[in-house]
Design a protein around this motif. Sequence first.
Motif, mmCIF file in Angstrom:
data_model
loop_
_atom_site.group_PDB
_atom_site.id
_atom_site.type_symbol
_atom_site.label_atom_id
_atom_site.label_comp_id
_atom_site.label_asym_id
_atom_site.label_seq_id
_atom_site.Cartn_x
_atom_site.Cartn_y
_atom_site.Cartn_z
ATOM 1 N N GLY A 150 -35.331 -25.916 -31.975
ATOM 2 C CA GLY A 150 -34.245 -26.859 -32.237
ATOM 3 C C GLY A 150 -34.016 -27.835 -31.103
ATOM 4 O O GLY A 150 -32.912 -28.354 -30.944
ATOM 5 N N LEU A 151 -35.054 -28.139 -30.326
ATOM 6 C CA LEU A 151 -34.965 -29.088 -29.214
ATOM 7 C C LEU A 151 -35.978 -30.214 -29.425
ATOM 8 O O LEU A 151 -36.582 -30.717 -28.481
ATOM 9 C CB LEU A 151 -35.231 -28.370 -27.887
ATOM 10 C CG LEU A 151 -34.206 -27.309 -27.494
ATOM 11 C CD1 LEU A 151 -34.772 -26.389 -26.405
ATOM 12 C CD2 LEU A 151 -32.917 -27.957 -27.009
ATOM 13 N N CYS A 152 -36.135 -30.615 -30.670
ATOM 14 C CA CYS A 152 -37.226 -31.513 -31.052
ATOM 15 C C CYS A 152 -37.116 -32.888 -30.404
ATOM 16 O O CYS A 152 -38.130 -33.570 -30.209
ATOM 17 C CB CYS A 152 -37.266 -31.666 -32.569
ATOM 18 S SG CYS A 152 -37.152 -30.099 -33.455
ATOM 19 N N GLU A 153 -35.905 -33.320 -30.064
ATOM 20 C CA GLU A 153 -35.754 -34.634 -29.437
ATOM 21 C C GLU A 153 -36.218 -34.620 -27.982
ATOM 22 O O GLU A 153 -36.336 -35.668 -27.347
ATOM 23 C CB GLU A 153 -34.295 -35.107 -29.527
ATOM 24 C CG GLU A 153 -33.345 -34.600 -28.453
ATOM 25 C CD GLU A 153 -32.846 -33.181 -28.677
ATOM 26 O OE1 GLU A 153 -31.871 -32.794 -28.004
ATOM 27 O OE2 GLU A 153 -33.413 -32.463 -29.524
ATOM 28 N N ARG A 154 -36.493 -33.400 -27.461
ATOM 29 C CA ARG A 154 -36.962 -33.264 -26.080
ATOM 30 C C ARG A 154 -38.259 -32.463 -26.036
ATOM 31 O O ARG A 154 -38.498 -31.700 -25.113
ATOM 32 C CB ARG A 154 -35.886 -32.590 -25.229
ATOM 33 C CG ARG A 154 -34.666 -33.446 -25.009
ATOM 34 C CD ARG A 154 -33.700 -32.758 -24.050
ATOM 35 N NE ARG A 154 -32.759 -31.897 -24.743
ATOM 36 C CZ ARG A 154 -32.273 -30.770 -24.238
ATOM 37 N NH1 ARG A 154 -32.686 -30.346 -23.062
ATOM 38 N NH2 ARG A 154 -31.404 -30.055 -24.907
ATOM 39 N N ALA A 155 -39.099 -32.604 -27.029
ATOM 40 C CA ALA A 155 -40.335 -31.833 -27.104
ATOM 41 C C ALA A 155 -41.297 -32.242 -25.992
ATOM 42 O O ALA A 155 -41.303 -33.402 -25.562
ATOM 43 C CB ALA A 155 -40.986 -32.054 -28.466
ATOM 44 N N PRO A 156 -42.115 -31.247 -25.519
ATOM 45 C CA PRO A 156 -42.165 -29.834 -25.896
ATOM 46 C C PRO A 156 -41.078 -29.041 -25.169
ATOM 47 O O PRO A 156 -40.621 -29.440 -24.093
ATOM 48 C CB PRO A 156 -43.565 -29.408 -25.434
ATOM 49 C CG PRO A 156 -43.842 -30.294 -24.252
ATOM 50 C CD PRO A 156 -43.186 -31.614 -24.563
ATOM 51 N N ALA A 157 -40.687 -27.911 -25.750
ATOM 52 C CA ALA A 157 -39.526 -27.179 -25.263
ATOM 53 C C ALA A 157 -39.865 -25.749 -24.887
ATOM 54 O O ALA A 157 -40.761 -25.131 -25.456
ATOM 55 C CB ALA A 157 -38.430 -27.175 -26.335
ATOM 56 N N ALA A 158 -39.093 -25.223 -23.926
ATOM 57 C CA ALA A 158 -39.231 -23.836 -23.492
ATOM 58 C C ALA A 158 -37.843 -23.241 -23.300
ATOM 59 O O ALA A 158 -36.930 -23.911 -22.815
ATOM 60 C CB ALA A 158 -40.020 -23.749 -22.190
ATOM 61 N N LEU A 159 -37.691 -21.975 -23.683
ATOM 62 C CA LEU A 159 -36.432 -21.243 -23.530
ATOM 63 C C LEU A 159 -36.730 -19.920 -22.843
ATOM 64 O O LEU A 159 -37.527 -19.119 -23.332
ATOM 65 C CB LEU A 159 -35.784 -20.991 -24.897
ATOM 66 C CG LEU A 159 -34.622 -19.991 -24.938
ATOM 67 C CD1 LEU A 159 -33.421 -20.509 -24.168
ATOM 68 C CD2 LEU A 159 -34.237 -19.669 -26.392
ATOM 69 N N ALA A 160 -36.096 -19.686 -21.701
ATOM 70 C CA ALA A 160 -36.261 -18.433 -20.968
ATOM 71 C C ALA A 160 -35.013 -17.569 -21.152
ATOM 72 O O ALA A 160 -33.888 -18.065 -21.036
ATOM 73 C CB ALA A 160 -36.495 -18.698 -19.486
ATOM 74 N N ILE A 161 -35.218 -16.286 -21.434
ATOM 75 C CA ILE A 161 -34.123 -15.323 -21.587
ATOM 76 C C ILE A 161 -34.398 -14.165 -20.635
ATOM 77 O O ILE A 161 -35.440 -13.511 -20.736
ATOM 78 C CB ILE A 161 -34.009 -14.824 -23.035
ATOM 79 C CG1 ILE A 161 -33.809 -15.992 -24.004
ATOM 80 C CG2 ILE A 161 -32.867 -13.817 -23.159
ATOM 81 C CD1 ILE A 161 -33.789 -15.584 -25.461
ATOM 82 N N ARG A 162 -33.473 -13.934 -19.720
ATOM 83 C CA ARG A 162 -33.619 -12.834 -18.756
ATOM 84 C C ARG A 162 -32.551 -11.789 -19.048
ATOM 85 O O ARG A 162 -31.344 -12.049 -18.952
ATOM 86 C CB ARG A 162 -33.484 -13.331 -17.329
ATOM 87 C CG ARG A 162 -33.523 -12.216 -16.289
ATOM 88 C CD ARG A 162 -33.584 -12.736 -14.867
ATOM 89 N NE ARG A 162 -34.895 -13.340 -14.608
ATOM 90 C CZ ARG A 162 -35.261 -13.781 -13.388
ATOM 91 N NH1 ARG A 162 -34.439 -13.691 -12.372
ATOM 92 N NH2 ARG A 162 -36.462 -14.311 -13.227
ATOM 93 N N ALA A 163 -32.981 -10.594 -19.444
ATOM 94 C CA ALA A 163 -32.054 -9.521 -19.800
ATOM 95 C C ALA A 163 -31.285 -9.054 -18.565
ATOM 96 O O ALA A 163 -31.780 -9.106 -17.442
ATOM 97 C CB ALA A 163 -32.819 -8.359 -20.424
ATOM 98 N N GLY A 164 -30.087 -8.572 -18.809
ATOM 99 C CA GLY A 164 -29.251 -8.060 -17.729
ATOM 100 C C GLY A 164 -27.799 -8.089 -18.139
ATOM 101 O O GLY A 164 -27.464 -8.326 -19.299
ATOM 102 N N ASP A 165 -26.936 -7.834 -17.179
ATOM 103 C CA ASP A 165 -25.495 -7.857 -17.444
ATOM 104 C C ASP A 165 -24.841 -8.824 -16.462
ATOM 105 O O ASP A 165 -24.520 -8.453 -15.340
ATOM 106 C CB ASP A 165 -24.906 -6.450 -17.277
ATOM 107 C CG ASP A 165 -23.432 -6.389 -17.655
ATOM 108 O OD1 ASP A 165 -22.979 -7.296 -18.387
ATOM 109 O OD2 ASP A 165 -22.745 -5.454 -17.216
ATOM 110 N N PRO A 166 -24.673 -10.114 -16.864
ATOM 111 C CA PRO A 166 -24.894 -10.635 -18.213
ATOM 112 C C PRO A 166 -26.326 -11.131 -18.412
ATOM 113 O O PRO A 166 -27.062 -11.326 -17.438
ATOM 114 C CB PRO A 166 -23.908 -11.806 -18.275
ATOM 115 C CG PRO A 166 -23.904 -12.320 -16.861
ATOM 116 C CD PRO A 166 -24.031 -11.099 -15.981
ATOM 117 N N VAL A 167 -26.689 -11.348 -19.682
ATOM 118 C CA VAL A 167 -27.965 -11.957 -19.982
ATOM 119 C C VAL A 167 -27.933 -13.402 -19.513
ATOM 120 O O VAL A 167 -26.893 -14.066 -19.548
ATOM 121 C CB VAL A 167 -28.256 -11.872 -21.500
ATOM 122 C CG1 VAL A 167 -27.220 -12.644 -22.306
ATOM 123 C CG2 VAL A 167 -29.659 -12.364 -21.820
#
Length: 610
Positions: A150-167
Amino acid sequence: MDLHFGDSKPTDEERAAVDALLGPPESSWEGAARDEMRTDDLRWARGGRAARDRRDLLLPGLHAINDRIGWISEGALDYLCRRLTVPPAEAYGVATFYAMFSVRPRPATVLHLCTDLACAAAGAEELCAGVEARLGPGSGVRVERSPCLGLCERAPAALAIRAGDPVRTAVAAPATVDTAVRTATAPGSAPEEPPAVLAVPQAGDPSLLLLGRVGAVDPASLDDYRAHGGYGALRRAFELGPAGVIREVTDSGLVGRGGAAFPTGRKWQATASQPDHPHYLVCNADESEPGTFKDRVIMEGDPYALVEAMTIAAYAVGAHQGYLYLRGEYPRAIHRMEHAIGQARARGLLGEDVLGQGFAFDIEIRRGAGAYICGEETALFNSIEGYRGEPRSKPPFPVEKGLFGRPTAENNVETLVNVVPILTMGAAAYAAIGTPKSTGPKLYCVSGSVDRPGVYELPFGATLGELLTLAGVRDGLRAVLLGGAAGGFVRADELDVPLTFEGTREAGTTLGSGVVMAFDGTVPLPRLLLRIAEFFRDESCGQCVPCRVGTVRQQEALHRIADRTGAAAADDIALLREVGRAMRDASICGLGQTAWNAVESAIDRLGAYE
């Protein structure tokens, strides 16, 4: 994995993640330490209706574990099932349904690299290859190729998720190998997300009705929203009464903006008239169609407008509880909406007595977890209720038996925010915008081979050429995809197509949710079609045979002819037509029914394999 209660034990972190959501367990039946002094703890367990009423917390529970640990172990799943009295086999089926969850060990950090249509055209393959070469097995990062973020206006896109408290989450878009790697390995140094206004090239245009506040209003400030006319529509709704609101919406001609174009006033009236109670309101913010990002821009740039619109809709249909089902790949939108709902609740605009009018209404956010099919309304209901997100057969329709088996009005974000200007300016003035059959403004998500990608607002009736001129279409345009992966292609010489529901139908294509993706001659069309087929194969829920088998056969055929044309491809094209007809005629829901559309239009209109 063993699909019954076993001997696996949750770790302290896993137990803490579940208990933070559900509270501490009350008995050993729920996983607490056995107390030999309590005879009742040994002789009975709670269940029945009380247990069933908690089933809808399964998805939030899975999120809680996945956010804290990064994956869902057998012990964690076992503990969650005990807390909710859910059979482990069913919970396992739910956990494995969603792409963002994992039931196998993986690193705490996951880097999602979008490989869908807009990103593929912007060099996603090269980005993936470069990142994978840099982040090997010992990097502590799991690299996953992802469908549309859902970041097509800024392609190409990357999303990083780092687990933890908080994520922790971070976005790199447009991403390079360096920024994507930095985002995954050092989230604090990730590039800041640009303001939402940059996704709205028309920002500052005083004629904008739906996007006018994006960039002009502080999205975190309720006072700023009210200073720019916010909550005037809700006050007028209370003056009109529920029946008056429905009449205004009906007279405005507003229809659903998610693609089905069903009259909103009729849906609300049908829900409001049901004698069964309670009624529910559901906002579908799970826009997962490749190329679609308008709802994200609204929620990030004007979140209070959606809160106000949902309150108006709930008042009209007699709902006191609303659910905002928001895609899990939108961390910024989730944060903005959580803040807006909290502020509205604190200021008496949500809760037991909204604006002192004696009307009770509140909103709960439910996060999706990566399933395109959950954009279908009944699959979305199943997801909220704690089941696999598989569509239901209709009838009964949601207005009769929807969420939790009760009458439910379901609309997407764009549809709902249209209600605010309808009540502010009046139904007649709103209906004067656009065409007699397609009234009001429409949002379009423009991406691909254009100089100014983003969300555009135009009245219905503007042509495709006018929209692409605004976006700065590049030379060498070959084709335009309307409606996303479930839509259809038009040629570069067909840009006079009027952007209305009836106009696109007459032109043999579809407007869908407003996706407009332009492709020039540098984009290999057969590879693009193969990516569409891969998308539908991955996203099919597998419930019905035509879709489950048909999407596989479609991908296989397109893979065989990816580099072939003419007579060499004729047999597979004939097979594709047969499979496509079967999916269109016999699939349960829109996913299977539309999985052949884009491929068919590329073959027939563009001569993709000639």
